[in-house]
Design an enzyme around this catalytic site. Structure first.
Site, PDB file in Angstrom:
ATOM      1  N   SER A   6       0.876  -1.184   0.000  1.00  0.00           N
ATOM      2  CA  SER A   6       0.000   0.000   0.000  1.00  0.00           C
ATOM      3  C   SER A   6       0.902   1.220   0.000  1.00  0.00           C
ATOM      4  CB  SER A   6      -0.909  -0.036   1.234  1.00  0.00           C
ATOM      5  OG  SER A   6      -1.763   1.090   1.244  1.00  0.00           O
ATOM      6  N   HIS A  33      -2.077  -0.826  -3.569  1.00  0.00           N
ATOM      7  CA  HIS A  33      -3.151   0.158  -3.460  1.00  0.00           C
ATOM      8  C   HIS A  33      -2.727   1.427  -4.175  1.00  0.00           C
ATOM      9  CE1 HIS A  33      -4.751  -1.889   0.462  1.00  0.00           C
ATOM     10  NE2 HIS A  33      -4.930  -2.635  -0.629  1.00  0.00           N
ATOM     11  N   ASP A 123      -5.099  -4.711   5.331  1.00  0.00           N
ATOM     12  CA  ASP A 123      -5.355  -5.534   4.152  1.00  0.00           C
ATOM     13  C   ASP A 123      -4.218  -6.550   3.991  1.00  0.00           C
ATOM     14  OD1 ASP A 123      -6.492  -6.555   1.927  1.00  0.00           O
ATOM     15  OD2 ASP A 123      -5.915  -4.894   0.601  1.00  0.00           O
TER      16      ASP A 123
END
Length: 942
Positions: A6, A33, A123
């Site tokens: 991310s 992400h 996540d």
């Protein structure tokens, strides 16, 4: 391989892909992400990566060696068939990492490697849990190198991270794990690699050990001291063994494997006392001193027995045991070992060769003496020479054992004589004839139970070496049989040493012979004289006693006209004439046998059983008088036997006579048994038996068993030797089994066929042989009867004994005289000769004489020297130690006329010594003289 990231993930992914050096054989699917504006991520990462980087497309097959990027605001799944499923997400991309990881876990199970890079949020945590549950592997970026630690932290906190590493090390980890297929470098493995990485074979072996299951624990928890010392030690070329802790856990390097031998690799990581017990017992005290004092201990040329080549090996080591400290305390001992085997063996062998070279050569020294001196030197080095035999060769090609060391006297390897023309347990033929060395590598099979050397394992190899050069032709002067150590390897150095030993012994033999050549003739004459003296000393007793019993009656017969020889005296003269004749015949026969001048007059004897039973019956009367059970079991053999009847007669009569002579209670058994190829004669008794030490000498000429209980001490010592010679002339063999106190069994085997039958004797020859046989049987029977003769005086002897003049008038009171002799004829005759002057009592041996003296003290004892039970000299000692008998004069009668025999008798306490044969007048004069002296001594004492 699946990757999730991310915040900061783009840079982290660029660094990761750019650092991978190999083309990974798996597809890589990554989710980062990112916003919709990021459209050139594939180009940025493609510039850094060695593998192609593309956008994941729905339905595309994931190919190994390619990197697939999940498009923005999308999710990607890895299906079981290896294809990708890409879907647009309705909201943010949060959860896309979990989606990818979970699908990969379902589709590929333990084959999935998930990498969690920097990023915020959680996540990927759920997906990593799925990967771990499926058996896959999860690697997380560490906090120090993460721009945002949310995602890696969630995985680590959940306990699903298999490995946490800095971003900079992650490419190398992937190269090793995915590219090279190596195990995951966990902290334990990385710690092990740091310690064991440069350790060669032992480093690899240690790295493969699960140390967490041992007392030492995981490598990452080892103390820095242990890791440092072990790392240094593993890369060192000198043998080192680290003994860690009080239990001495062993950690050693490659150079030490040679010393650990059979204990490797079992000794690794285990206490010394559990694996190398003999070494631990020897050095534990010294190790404890190192623990206590903190000072190193040095041991030079320490002996160890190792199994490096499949067999025990003698190894010498100079070792140093140094303390290893941690926080000021001794926590271990470091053993440093240097092998000094070659130096120790070289010094030891050079010392032996130097001592061999220093053997002195004495004037007139014999070859045997040189061999004995050499063997005594070799006896000082049993580690290199566990046993040694030196055989001297004669002109006939026979080898005679001159000296030996390292073997017990009863060893089967000690062969006194080896003839090169016959088979032998020692294969000496090639060495004897051509002087060729011979290696014998099956000693235990040739000589079962062979024991020699300082080690528990006896040698199984020996070397036969020629020694010197024969003076009479080709071949060596001697042979050296030397055992090879069971704890040594017969390499070139060992073989060279043994060759030098043989060469040195040969050189010494040559030098000794050179000095002895001038004196050989003198020594031969001296040996001839010694042999002659020994022969006459052995047989003189057997001649003198019967001569005495023949001369005394004849002297009495010639004392005056008109005197007749009493019938008993005539029979006595006849008996002793037969005895002399038998002795002379035996001596002549034995001499001819020794010179190989006799051949058996073989004929087919149809009834050998009947002949044997007839011969045995000669002793039946004597056996019954002695109270012995006499069994003659001679059933017909069912076939003729080729034999010389006269020789067979000698064999049977001698064996049965010998059994009767030494059996006092029980039974004597004579059996003839038909075997497949032989006739077997067994003569067994329950007599005194023979000790094991005497059995090898039993058939040696003139050998007499010392201290053996017998009915008489008389005998020439050639009876059994003659039996053996006659049996061998029939191509037969003889064996004796005996137990002291239980009896003996003589077994004779003669073959049925000789393949050399002579022409049968004619009628005249048969008549002469029958007459000789009759006289021989009579002589044996009468001798047996004489052994049983008691003290009773036969009728007529006392009356026939006439005074021999008035030179010595009888005293007013008759003196008591005890006559002690094992010969019944002489005992009876002396009693008859002296009965008109003295009160006579008789005894057949020394023990019986003491019993008579205890009940009836005598004024004088007249005793033979050679007596059964207790001989004449021992009888004197017993009389002199008895206060009641010590003043009794003793006159010894003997056939031993040598001056040393006279001196021994007088030193023992004899008052006089009369040598057989003697005259009656001489005997009476000496008795009267000693009685007069005894009365004079008694008067002075009063």
């Amino acid at each position: 391989m699946v990757i999730g990231a991310s915040l900061g993930g783009t840079e982290a992914l660029r660094i990761l892909l750019g650092g991978i050096r190999s083309a990974l054989p798996v597809p890589i699917v990554a989710v980062v992400h990112q916003g919709p504006a990021v459209s050139r991520l594939d180009v940025v990462l493609g510039r850094a990566s060695r593998s192609p980087v593309v956008w994941a497309e729905d339905g595309a097959e994931a190919e190994p060696g390619r990197v697939y990027l999940c498009p923005g605001r999308s999710t990607v799944r890895l299906e079981p068939d290896g294809t990708l499923t890409v879907r647009r997400s309705r909201g943010t991309s949060t959860g896309s990492v979990d989606e990818l990881f979970s699908s990969a876990a379902v589709s590929h199970g333990p084959g999935v490697l998930a990498v969690v890079l920097t990023g915020t949020g959680r996540d990927g945590a759920v997906g990593c849990r799925s990967v771990r549950l499926a058996g896959g592997t999860v690697i997380a970026q560490d906090e120090a190198t993460s721009a945002a630690f949310g995602m890696p932290s969630a995985v680590i906190e959940g306990g699903d991270a298999s490995l946490v590493v800095p971003l900079g090390e992650l490419p190398e980890v992937l190269d090793q794990v995915v590219g090279a297929g190596r195990p995951l470098p966990t902290p334990a493995r990385r710690a092990a690699e740091a310690v064991f990485g440069a350790g060669g074979e032992m480093g690899s072996l240690m790295a493969a050990v699960d140390w967490s299951a041992t007392t030492l624990g995981p490598v990452e928890r080892w103390s820095p001291t242990l890791r440092t010392v072990l790392s240094m030690m593993l890369s060192h070329p000198i043998a080192m063994n680290l003994l860690w802790g009080r239990d001495r856990f062993q950690l050693y390097n490659d150079a030490c494997i040679n010393f650990m031998a059979d204990y490797h690799p079992a000794a690794l990581g285990r206490p010394m006392a559990q694996t190398w017990t003999e070494a631990a017992a020897g050095i534990e005290t010294s190790l404890r001193e190192v623990d206590i004092t903190g000072e190193a201990a040095l041991f030079e040329d320490q002996l160890f027995v190792l199994h490096r080549t499949g067999c025990p090996e003698e190894v010498y080591v100079t070792s140093c045991y140094s303390p290893v400290r941690d926080d000021g305390h001794v926590v271990a001992v470091l053993g440093t070992w240097v092998e000094t085997t070659k130096q120790v063996l070289a010094h030891r062998r050079l010392t032996t060769l130097r001592r061999l070279a220093a053997i002195g050569i004495t004037e007139g020294g014999t070859d045997a003496r040189v061999c004995e001196d050499a063997v005594s030197v070799l006896a000082g080095n049993p580690h290199d020479v566990p046993f040694a035999l030196v055989y001297l060769l004669d002109l006939a090609g026979s080898a005679y054992l001159a000296a030996a060391t390292g073997l017990i006297e009863s060893s089967p390897a000690l062969l006194p004589v080896i003839d090169r023309s016959t088979a032998s347990a020692w294969p000496l033929h090639a060495t004897m004839v051509r002087g060729e060395p011979r290696l014998v590598d099956d000693l235990q099979a040739r000589f079962p139970g062979l024991a020699a050397g300082p080690w528990p394992q006896p040698p199984d190899t020996a070397l036969i070496l020629p020694v010197g050069q024969s003076r009479h032709g080709e071949g060596p002067a001697a042979m050296l049989i030397v055992g090879v150590s069971s704890h040594g390897v017969l390499d070139s150095a060992y073989r060279q040493f043994l060759d030098l030993v043989a060469d040195q012994i040969g050189a010494t033999l040559t030098a000794s012979r050179a000095r002895r050549d001038a004196h050989d003739r003198i020594k031969q004459l001296a040996e001839l004289n010694r042999t002659k003296t020994e022969f006459f000393a052995n047989v003189s007793h057997e001649f003198r006693t019967p001569l005495t019993l023949m001369l005394l009656p004849l002297e009495q017969l010639g004392a005056g006209p008109g005197l007749a020889l009493p019938a008993e005296d005539a029979r006595q003269v006849h008996r002793n004439t037969l005895r002399l004749l038998r002795l002379v015949n035996n001596l002549l026969s034995f001499a001819e046998l020794e010179q190989s001048r006799v051949r058996p007059a073989l004929e087919a004897v149809d009834d050998l059983a009947g002949l044997t039973a007839d011969l045995a019956s000669v002793f039946r009367s004597a056996m019954e008088r002695a109270g012995l059970s006499f069994t003659v079991d001679c059933p017909p053999l069912g076939r003729p036997v080729q034999a010389d009847p006269q020789m067979w007669e000698t064999i049977v009569l001698n064996l049965v006579s010998n059994a009767f002579k030494h059996t006092f209670t029980g039974d004597v058994t004579v059996r003839l048994i038909a075997r497949s190829g032989h006739a077997e004669l067994v003569v067994a008794d329950t007599g005194t038996g023979i000790t094991e030490e005497e059995i090898p000498h039993l058939f040696t000429r003139f050998h007499r068993v010392q201290g053996a209980k017998a009915r008489s001490r008389e005998g020439s010592g050639i009876g059994l030797a003659l039996v053996q010679q006659l049996v061998q002339l029939h191509h037969g063999s003889i064996r004796v089994r005996s137990t002291p106190g239980a009896g003996s069994t003589f077994t004779v085997w003669v073959p049925y066929n000789q393949n050399r039958v002579r022409k049968p004797a004619g009628a005249a020859d048969r008549a002469e042989l029958a007459e000789i046989s009759a006289r021989t049987r009579q002589a044996f029977a009468e001798e047996a009867d004489q052994w049983l003769a008691g003290d009773a005086l036969p009728a007529g002897i006392a009356e026939a004994a006439e005074p021999l003049g008035s030179a010595f008038p009888a005293p007013g009171t008759r003196s008591a005289v005890l006559v002690v002799d094992d010969n019944g004829d002489l005992r009876r005759y002396l009693r008859g000769l002296l009965a008109d002057r003295y009160d006579i009592r008789t005894a057949a041996d020394g023990a019986q004489a003491l019993h008579v003296l205890a009940e009836h003290p005598a004024d004088l004892v007249l005793a033979d020297v050679m007596l059964p039970e207790l001989d004449g000299l021992e009888l004197i000692q017993r009389i002199r130690t008895d206060p009641a008998l010590r003043a009794t004069p003793v006159i010894l009668l003997t056939a031993l006329a040598a001056p040393e025999s006279v001196m021994r008798a007088l030193a023992a306490g004899a008052h006089d010594y009369i040598v057989k044969p003697f005259t009656a007048r001489e005997l009476i004069a000496r008795i009267e003289s000693q009685l007069a002296l005894a009365r004079l001594r008694a008067g002075r004492a009063k």
